[in-house]
Write an enzyme that holds these catalytic residues in place. Sequence first.
Site, PDB file in Angstrom:
ATOM      1  N   THR A  33       1.217  -1.072   0.222  1.00  0.00           N
ATOM      2  CA  THR A  33       0.504  -0.119  -0.231  1.00  0.00           C
ATOM      3  C   THR A  33       0.906   1.075   0.207  1.00  0.00           C
ATOM      4  O   THR A  33       2.059   1.415   0.127  1.00  0.00           O
ATOM      5  CB  THR A  33      -0.801   0.092   1.039  1.00  0.00           C
ATOM      6  OG1 THR A  33      -1.738   1.185   1.248  1.00  0.00           O
ATOM      7  CG2 THR A  33      -0.383   0.059   2.722  1.00  0.00           C
ATOM      8  N   GLY A  34      -0.380   2.428  -0.178  1.00  0.00           N
ATOM      9  CA  GLY A  34       0.903   3.693  -0.487  1.00  0.00           C
ATOM     10  C   GLY A  34       1.164   4.277  -1.805  1.00  0.00           C
ATOM     11  O   GLY A  34       0.937   3.886  -2.110  1.00  0.00           O
ATOM     12  N   THR A  36       3.457   4.826  -4.117  1.00  0.00           N
ATOM     13  CA  THR A  36       4.202   4.403  -5.095  1.00  0.00           C
ATOM     14  C   THR A  36       3.938   2.829  -5.308  1.00  0.00           C
ATOM     15  O   THR A  36       3.713   2.463  -6.875  1.00  0.00           O
ATOM     16  CB  THR A  36       5.574   4.057  -4.255  1.00  0.00           C
ATOM     17  OG1 THR A  36       6.261   5.732  -3.844  1.00  0.00           O
ATOM     18  CG2 THR A  36       6.090   3.925  -5.395  1.00  0.00           C
ATOM     19  N   ASP A  86       5.825  -3.738  -2.702  1.00  0.00           N
ATOM     20  CA  ASP A  86       5.513  -2.660  -1.075  1.00  0.00           C
ATOM     21  C   ASP A  86       6.568  -1.948  -1.707  1.00  0.00           C
ATOM     22  O   ASP A  86       7.510  -1.361  -1.574  1.00  0.00           O
ATOM     23  CB  ASP A  86       5.276  -3.340  -0.473  1.00  0.00           C
ATOM     24  CG  ASP A  86       4.698  -1.887   0.536  1.00  0.00           C
ATOM     25  OD1 ASP A  86       3.220  -1.711   0.656  1.00  0.00           O
ATOM     26  OD2 ASP A  86       4.034  -2.745   2.307  1.00  0.00           O
ATOM     27  N   ALA A  88       7.997   1.417   0.968  1.00  0.00           N
ATOM     28  CA  ALA A  88       8.959   2.051   2.469  1.00  0.00           C
ATOM     29  C   ALA A  88       8.794   3.463   2.428  1.00  0.00           C
ATOM     30  O   ALA A  88       8.701   4.357   1.603  1.00  0.00           O
ATOM     31  CB  ALA A  88      10.548   1.227   1.904  1.00  0.00           C
ATOM     32  N   GLY A 102       2.123   3.939   6.602  1.00  0.00           N
ATOM     33  CA  GLY A 102       0.382   4.263   6.325  1.00  0.00           C
ATOM     34  C   GLY A 102      -0.295   3.493   6.856  1.00  0.00           C
ATOM     35  O   GLY A 102      -1.214   3.819   6.218  1.00  0.00           O
ATOM     36  N   GLU A 108       0.323  -6.052   5.353  1.00  0.00           N
ATOM     37  CA  GLU A 108       2.505  -6.094   5.543  1.00  0.00           C
ATOM     38  C   GLU A 108       3.166  -6.951   5.444  1.00  0.00           C
ATOM     39  O   GLU A 108       3.524  -7.532   4.761  1.00  0.00           O
ATOM     40  CB  GLU A 108       3.270  -4.245   5.749  1.00  0.00           C
ATOM     41  CG  GLU A 108       2.321  -3.782   5.144  1.00  0.00           C
ATOM     42  CD  GLU A 108       2.117  -1.598   4.778  1.00  0.00           C
ATOM     43  OE1 GLU A 108       4.019  -2.013   5.238  1.00  0.00           O
ATOM     44  OE2 GLU A 108       2.092  -1.505   4.260  1.00  0.00           O
TER      45      GLU A 108
END
Length: 168
Positions: A33-34, A36, A86, A88, A102, A108
């Site tokens: 998630t996030g 990027t 994922d 960082a 996040g 995660e």
Amino acid sequence: KTLMSGNADALKKAAAEAAMQYIEDGTVVGVGTGSTVNFFIDALAERKHDIEGAVSSSEASTERLKSHGIEVFELNSVVEVPIYVDGADEITEHGQMVKGGGGALTREKIIAAVARKFVCVADESKMVGRLGQFPVPVEVIPMARSYVAREIVKLGGDPVWRQGFTTD
């Protein structure tokens, strides 16, 4: 240094697209998630017919995957996750990183543990000489909040509770 938003997005998109080389046809892809990772999901959508589907570490990523027509599986329903992609919060040149800012920290970590390979998508803005510029996230169940805070203080930390924030 400060990056202009357009340039920052271009760097994130490039990092996310670079991860596509690790995606194997016919597999279930672990997705973090996030910001990027959102670019990674968009790139993955272009190959959605080549993969079986995805497992997701957050509700936000699940919604984005589904909006692209990518099937999202519960982790318990898949046999294996060959790769987990994922971002960082911080990363050193040695690959040490802080993750989970996040709010999907536990999910995660679980998907990363199940996956055979972890690919971190991060642009140069996440590179640091030493970890610690970004607060280290610690996910705690509510009944243990005070105890965990006392233990963090014993280790020299300064715990701050993110009030009004619930992980998914």
